[in-house]
Scaffold this motif. Structure first.
Motif: not given
Ligand code: SF4
Ligand code: SF4
Length: 346
Positions: A9-15
């Motif tokens: 979902t491109s939530c960005g948690e991993c980024v």
């Protein structure tokens, strides 16, 4: 990659915690760029540390995507392996007959597999760990060999399979059903690829043996959990127990256990992004805030000792090393491994 484009979902948690993703975008964004050579080669900047897998709310595994991209890149002959030559030579020579050893006692079903880094940097500790295992159970054997993690991580599937199958076949021929590892990298490889082999860290078995906590506290340390062992909760627990038994108090790092950070050596990123080791080690050193570190990975110990005093749990446990030890030079490691290969063992 299609699974990632559909489900991320491109939530960005991993980024957030990852410099690689901050530079290249979310796993979905990378997957959408497809299998063109430039995109496949970006995967060599990922340390395969698996932190993204832990934090992803969708239970995705971006690290598996990046390993698959590496495998695709090598299969298509896109990778210039010259920068990785020192690592590949290390693996090839370390797995040669000159350094391999099998000591298989009668009725042996369990072997100690210390890997390459511990015997190279800490031959006395390796011997002492084996002596303690033998004291516990005379039928425990020893196998010195390479697990093939370097080829595995570089995406050289065929080469990895050749190395690993040779090891697995030998274990099978001896009737070995349980392997005790000292290296979290070997542990991860054996757990993932070993068929019908039960794998435990040697520290689990040693932590079960009765010992009392010393009355004098020697100081406070922090534990750096190696990233290949991030899901090995039994190892986390055993290592902490052993550290306490050697007289140290533990103050945990913010990045520990399943959310531990890579020390910078993971995935041999240094081969294409020089400076990664220094950068990542500095981040962990900052978290330790000048406290000494203890790790169960000889590779992590070497990296982290450049930023803060670091000892291997085997140093403390066997009394053969200390926080002030300098990492062994390369020639010394080969010599240590040869000594262990040909020395008398219990
Ligand atoms: S495996 Fe580690 S380095 Fe690679 S994308 Fe995930 S968090 Fe980043
Ligand atoms: S945490 Fe999971 S869902 Fe979120 S961007 Fe990363 S891979 Fe995608």
């Amino acid at each position: 990659m299609s699974d990632m484009t559909a489900r991320c979902t491109s939530c960005g948690e991993c980024v957030r915690p990852c410099a690689f993703l901050q530079q290249h975008g979310t796993p979905a964004a990378i997957a959408k760029r497809g299998s063109n050579p430039d995109n496949l080669l970006t995967a060599y900047g990922c340390s395969l540390c698996g932190l993204c897998d832990v934090v992803c709310p969708e239970q995705l595994s971006p690290s598996s995507q990046f390993l698959a991209m590496r495998q695709q890149a090598t299969a298509q002959g896109l990778v210039d392996l010259k920068p990785y030559k020192p690592w590949l030579t290390y693996e090839r020579l370390g797995g040669s007959v000159l350094f391999r050893r099998d000591q298989i006692p009668a009725n042996c079903r369990t072997v100690f597999f210390p890997g390459c880094s511990l015997p190279g940097t800490r031959p006395a500790a390796t011997k002492e760990l084996f002596r303690r295992l033998q004291h516990h159970d005379r039928s425990i054997g020893l196998v010195l060999d390479c697990c093939g993690k370097i080829s595995h991580d570089l995406g050289l599937e065929k080469q990895f399979n050749t190395i690993f199958n040779r090891l697995q076949q030998r274990l099978k021929t001896y009737g070995i059903t349980r392997v005790l590892t000292a290296c979290p990298g070997c542990s991860k490889i054996l757990k993932k690829h070993g068929q019908d082999i039960e794998v435990h860290s040697v520290y689990e078995l040693l932590a079960e043996q009765p010992t009392s906590v010393p009355e004098v506290t020697l100081g406070t340390v922090s534990v750096h959990d190696p990233c290949p062992a991030r899901f090995d909760l039994a190892q986390h627990k055993a290592v902490r127990k052993l550290i306490k038994l050697t007289g140290y108090r533990i103050e945990e790092l913010p990045s520990s256990g399943t959310v531990t950070r890579c020390c910078g050596q993971g995935g041999i990123v240094e081969g294409c992004v020089p400076g990664t080791v220094r950068k990542e080690a500095t981040l962990i050193g900052g978290e330790a805030a000048e406290r000494p570190l203890v790790s169960s990975c000889a590779g992590c110990c070497e990296t982290l000792s450049s930023v803060t005093p670091t000892a291997h749990v085997a140093d403390l446990l066997t009394g053969t090393g200390s926080f002030s030890d300098k990492p062994a030079a390369s020639f010394r490691r080969w010599f240590n491994r040869l000594l262990l290969r040909f020395s008398r063992l219990p």
